[in-house]
Enzyme design. Structure first.
Site, PDB file in Angstrom:
ATOM      1  N   SER A  63       0.817  -1.226   0.000  1.00 36.57           N
ATOM      2  CA  SER A  63       0.000   0.000   0.000  1.00 36.57           C
ATOM      3  C   SER A  63       0.847   1.272   0.000  1.00 36.57           C
ATOM      4  O   SER A  63       0.308   2.379  -0.117  1.00 36.57           O
ATOM      5  CB  SER A  63      -0.932   0.024   1.211  1.00 36.57           C
ATOM      6  OG  SER A  63      -1.689  -1.146   1.269  1.00 36.57           O
ATOM      7  N   HIS A 122       3.024   4.170   7.937  1.00 38.70           N
ATOM      8  CA  HIS A 122       1.957   4.211   8.938  1.00 38.70           C
ATOM      9  C   HIS A 122       2.333   5.102  10.122  1.00 38.70           C
ATOM     10  O   HIS A 122       3.502   5.157  10.524  1.00 38.70           O
ATOM     11  CB  HIS A 122       1.683   2.802   9.466  1.00 38.70           C
ATOM     12  CG  HIS A 122       1.019   1.911   8.457  1.00 38.70           C
ATOM     13  ND1 HIS A 122      -0.288   2.067   8.083  1.00 38.70           N
ATOM     14  CD2 HIS A 122       1.488   0.858   7.744  1.00 38.70           C
ATOM     15  CE1 HIS A 122      -0.606   1.146   7.189  1.00 38.70           C
ATOM     16  NE2 HIS A 122       0.465   0.394   6.960  1.00 38.70           N
TER      17      HIS A 122
HETATM   18  C1  LIG Z   1      -0.608  -6.261   0.480  1.00 41.32           C
HETATM   19  C2  LIG Z   1       0.460  -5.628   1.322  1.00 41.32           C
HETATM   20  C3  LIG Z   1       0.318  -4.326   1.799  1.00 41.32           C
HETATM   21  C4  LIG Z   1       1.294  -3.760   2.602  1.00 41.32           C
HETATM   22  N1  LIG Z   1       1.194  -2.452   2.937  1.00 41.32           N
HETATM   23  C5  LIG Z   1       2.141  -1.879   3.700  1.00 41.32           C
HETATM   24  C6  LIG Z   1       2.083  -0.504   4.017  1.00 41.32           C
HETATM   25  O1  LIG Z   1       1.253   0.236   3.505  1.00 41.32           O
HETATM   26  N2  LIG Z   1       2.993  -0.004   4.889  1.00 41.32           N
HETATM   27  C7  LIG Z   1       3.950  -0.786   5.452  1.00 41.32           C
HETATM   28  O2  LIG Z   1       4.687  -0.290   6.286  1.00 41.32           O
HETATM   29  N3  LIG Z   1       4.089  -2.077   5.112  1.00 41.32           N
HETATM   30  C8  LIG Z   1       3.213  -2.629   4.233  1.00 41.32           C
HETATM   31  N4  LIG Z   1       3.343  -3.927   3.845  1.00 41.32           N
HETATM   32  C9  LIG Z   1       4.489  -4.666   4.314  1.00 41.32           C
HETATM   33  C10 LIG Z   1       5.757  -4.325   3.512  1.00 41.32           C
HETATM   34  O3  LIG Z   1       5.471  -4.341   2.137  1.00 41.32           O
HETATM   35  C11 LIG Z   1       6.819  -5.344   3.854  1.00 41.32           C
HETATM   36  O4  LIG Z   1       7.010  -5.316   5.243  1.00 41.32           O
HETATM   37  C12 LIG Z   1       8.155  -5.081   3.176  1.00 41.32           C
HETATM   38  O5  LIG Z   1       8.014  -4.866   1.795  1.00 41.32           O
HETATM   39  C13 LIG Z   1       9.047  -6.285   3.417  1.00 41.32           C
HETATM   40  O6  LIG Z   1      10.251  -6.090   2.773  1.00 41.32           O
HETATM   41  P1  LIG Z   1      11.341  -7.231   2.741  1.00 41.32           P
HETATM   42  O7  LIG Z   1      12.565  -6.612   2.238  1.00 41.32           O
HETATM   43  O8  LIG Z   1      11.366  -7.935   4.054  1.00 41.32           O
HETATM   44  O9  LIG Z   1      10.745  -8.323   1.742  1.00 41.32           O
HETATM   45  P2  LIG Z   1      10.826  -8.397   0.156  1.00 41.32           P
HETATM   46  O10 LIG Z   1      10.564  -7.115  -0.487  1.00 41.32           O
HETATM   47  O11 LIG Z   1       9.975  -9.545  -0.263  1.00 41.32           O
HETATM   48  O12 LIG Z   1      12.353  -8.728  -0.106  1.00 41.32           O
HETATM   49  C14 LIG Z   1      12.906  -9.996   0.085  1.00 41.32           C
HETATM   50  C15 LIG Z   1      13.879 -10.234  -1.040  1.00 41.32           C
HETATM   51  O13 LIG Z   1      14.587 -11.445  -0.794  1.00 41.32           O
HETATM   52  C16 LIG Z   1      14.827 -12.060  -2.044  1.00 41.32           C
HETATM   53  N5  LIG Z   1      15.109 -13.470  -1.841  1.00 41.32           N
HETATM   54  C17 LIG Z   1      14.258 -14.425  -1.382  1.00 41.32           C
HETATM   55  N6  LIG Z   1      14.871 -15.625  -1.367  1.00 41.32           N
HETATM   56  C18 LIG Z   1      16.137 -15.422  -1.821  1.00 41.32           C
HETATM   57  C19 LIG Z   1      17.238 -16.277  -2.056  1.00 41.32           C
HETATM   58  N7  LIG Z   1      17.171 -17.608  -1.851  1.00 41.32           N
HETATM   59  N8  LIG Z   1      18.389 -15.741  -2.535  1.00 41.32           N
HETATM   60  C20 LIG Z   1      18.480 -14.401  -2.786  1.00 41.32           C
HETATM   61  N9  LIG Z   1      17.454 -13.550  -2.597  1.00 41.32           N
HETATM   62  C21 LIG Z   1      16.298 -14.054  -2.121  1.00 41.32           C
HETATM   63  C22 LIG Z   1      13.519 -11.806  -2.789  1.00 41.32           C
HETATM   64  O14 LIG Z   1      13.655 -11.970  -4.191  1.00 41.32           O
HETATM   65  C23 LIG Z   1      13.171 -10.399  -2.374  1.00 41.32           C
HETATM   66  O15 LIG Z   1      13.635  -9.426  -3.292  1.00 41.32           O
HETATM   67  C24 LIG Z   1       2.410  -4.514   2.994  1.00 41.32           C
HETATM   68  C25 LIG Z   1       2.575  -5.810   2.494  1.00 41.32           C
HETATM   69  C26 LIG Z   1       1.631  -6.332   1.629  1.00 41.32           C
HETATM   70  C27 LIG Z   1       1.857  -7.670   1.004  1.00 41.32           C
END
Ligand SMILES: Cc1cc2nc3c(=O)[nH]c(=O)nc-3n(C[C@H](O)[C@H](O)[C@H](O)COP(=O)(O)OP(=O)(O)OC[C@H]3O[C@@H](n4cnc5c(N)ncnc54)[C@H](O)[C@@H]3O)c2cc1C
Length: 481
Positions: A45, A49
């Site tokens: 989104s 927040h």
């Molecule tokens: C529908 C929805 C709405 C949301 N709205 C909000 C919001 O409005 N505000 C807010 O604060 N949060 C929101 N969130 C939460 C927020 O989007 C997430 O907390 C955040 O994007 C998480 O980031 P991340 O880096 O942990 O995960 P990701 O962005 O998924 O990054 C993880 C990365 O690891 C990589 N990876 C995985 N496995 C491997 C591997 N074996 N080797 C190498 N790389 C790998 C993936 O390819 C990926 O790029 C929302 C989530 C969703 C789904």
């Protein structure tokens, strides 16, 4: 041997890599996809927040509280769009008003600044187009909107400028303990690092289980959205949530930083961690439910739909800790909402853990806090435009007619650190293809520019994932002049 390997280049991995690049460390950021921010980070989104929603005392609450005020500075340093437009959580009956009151009290416990319960009239003063059914709301002025994938790209670029090595298309397939650290396999390629930080999103559980027994699980929960074109972008001026019910936070309506309107998400537990499809039933549900907020949305101006996967942890809270079984291996998992809002604070919290287990970290001299500003041609005045075109004729060639993006801007974002390599990577950074025609006009021209700048055969240019080829062979010659 690297000092630190960060696995996953979503908003969490890129924030950690960028903040770690302030220290005298040899760092590698490893990502399985063709681009930065291609997991959950590109499909959410996009809200920073205010922080009243999380259960008081949890890491989610604490890090949302700390993360929210950090956005102004980092977005300014990295030239990423961010606007503190405030949020309203609206109620349409007395039962929902009780939930609004509970949210307010939770917000006070979480330290959320300046929150206020508004009457029916006060809500209308803020939002003219709000549904007649709305009888009150919780107002949180510190909520904001950001461009999450542009932020992740900017963080990666800045981390790269500060010496972090970025490995795309490098899926971690195995991790083994070695003396003083870990040996990380990415298919045939291997590297060693003293410390590993697992930021693999919905795959964080699998990465953890490469070095330890299962201690948590991540369940994917899909959320679908509609995005409407800019003619709908001013239907509301705040982030508008529905009052939460037993079924969850509900559908929200919000403007985006680029002037579109975003409507969604729903919530659906699924098994497949790659399933980001959208379905007609869910999209219809979102459209129907959004009417509780406003009936002014005409879904005929929808330009696309998309979905993202929440990384729902079995523990109910963010998991940010050194593995009990694997020394020097830090899990940063279960980063569901408010993970984006908390991301800057998650980075600091993780680095504090690293400092503790590594016996402190030494700051390096010459850290570059800003990145080269992004030139947005259409935001310049006529004089500036003429001057720029005189210097570089490519700024005089419009490639995307919907968003008015020039060739000069596309070339720039390809040739940066962590630059675009695919058609969608160009779209996320510079916006050609984000408009009404969704790349129908500019797509082939973007491919030609990518091929030329990357010195590749145009048939090698993919849409997004490495197997998402677009062209299979030539039918006629059509080179960009
Ligand atoms: C529908 C929805 C709405 C949301 N709205 C909000 C919001 O409005 N505000 C807010 O604060 N949060 C929101 N969130 C939460 C927020 O989007 C997430 O907390 C955040 O994007 C998480 O980031 P991340 O880096 O942990 O995960 P990701 O962005 O998924 O990054 C993880 C990365 O690891 C990589 N990876 C995985 N496995 C491997 C591997 N074996 N080797 C190498 N790389 C790998 C993936 O390819 C990926 O790029 C929302 C989530 C969703 C789904």
């Amino acid at each position: 041997m690297y000092d630190v390997a960060v696995i996953g280049a979503g908003i969490i991995g890129t924030f950690i890599a960028r903040e770690l690049s302030r220290y005298d460390l040899n760092i590698v950021l490893i990502e399985k996809d063709t681009d930065i921010g291609n997991g959950t980070t590109k499909a959410n989104s996009a809200i920073v927040h205010a922080g009243y929603d999380a259960e008081p005392g949890t890491l989610k609450a604490k890090l949302n509280f700390l993360g929210n005020p950090m956005f102004d500075r980092v977005c300014e340093e990295l030239d990423v769009p961010f606007e503190r437009i405030g949020s309203l959580a609206v109620a349409t009956n007395e039962e929902e008003m009780k939930n609004i009151q509970r949210l307010y009290e939770r917000g006070l416990k979480n330290g959320t600044p300046d929150i206020k319960i508004l009457s029916r009239e006060e809500v209308r003063e803020k939002e003219e187009g709000i549904s007649e059914e709305v009888i009150g709301a919780l107002y949180a002025p510190t909520a904001g909107i950001v461009s999450p994938f542009e932020l992740a790209v900017a963080l990666a670029e800045n981390a790269g400028d500060n010496g972090v090595e970025i490995k795309l298309e490098s899926k971690v397939t195995n991790i083994q303990r070695v003396e003083n650290g870990y040996c990380i396999s990415m298919g045939e390629e291997i590297l060693e690092a003293k410390y590993v930080i697992n930021c693999a999103g919905v795959y964080a559980g699998e990465i953890n289980e490469m070095v330890a027994t299962k201690s948590f699980e991540i369940y994917p929960r899909r959320g679908q959205y509609n995005i409407l074109d800019k003619s709908a972008g001013n239907i509301v001026s705040h982030v508008i949530f529905q009052a939460p019910t037993k079924l969850g936070k509900g559908v929200l309506v919000t403007p985006t930083v680029h002037g579109n309107l975003l409507v969604g998400p729903d919530a659906e537990d699924i098994d497949d961690r790659e399933n980001t499809a959208t379905t007609i039933e869910r999209i219809e549900y979102i459209r129907r439910v959004s009417k509780k907020i406003t009936s002014k949305i005409h879904f005929g101006t929808t330009i696309t739909s998309f979905s993202g996967l929440r990384a729902r942890p079995s523990t109910g809270d963010f998991i940010i800790e050194e593995s009990k079984e694997a020394k020097g291996f830090i899990n940063v998992g279960g980063i569901e909402s408010p993970g984006l809002s908390a991301a800057p604070a998650i980075a600091d919290y993780t680095i504090d853990i690293l400092k503790e287990i590594g016996g402190g970290l030494k700051k390096k001299e010459g850290f570059i806090a800003s990145r080269k500003p992004v030139l947005r041609f259409m935001e310049l005045n006529d004089g500036e435009k003429a001057e720029l075109i005189k210097k570089d004729g490519r700024y005089g060639r419009v490639i995307c007619r919907c968003e008015n993006i020039t060739e000069g801007e596309i070339v720039d974002i390809i040739n940066r650190n962590a630059g675009a390599r695919t058609v969608d990577a160009v779209k996320r950074r510079a916006r050609p293809g984000m408009g009404r025609c969704q790349g129908g006009f500019c797509g082939p021209r973007v491919m030609e520019i990518l091929a030329r700048e990357l010195e590749k055969d145009i048939k090698e240019i993919v849409k997004d994932s490495s197997d998402s080829y677009i062209l299979t062979g030539e039918t006629k010659q059509n080179k960009l002049a």
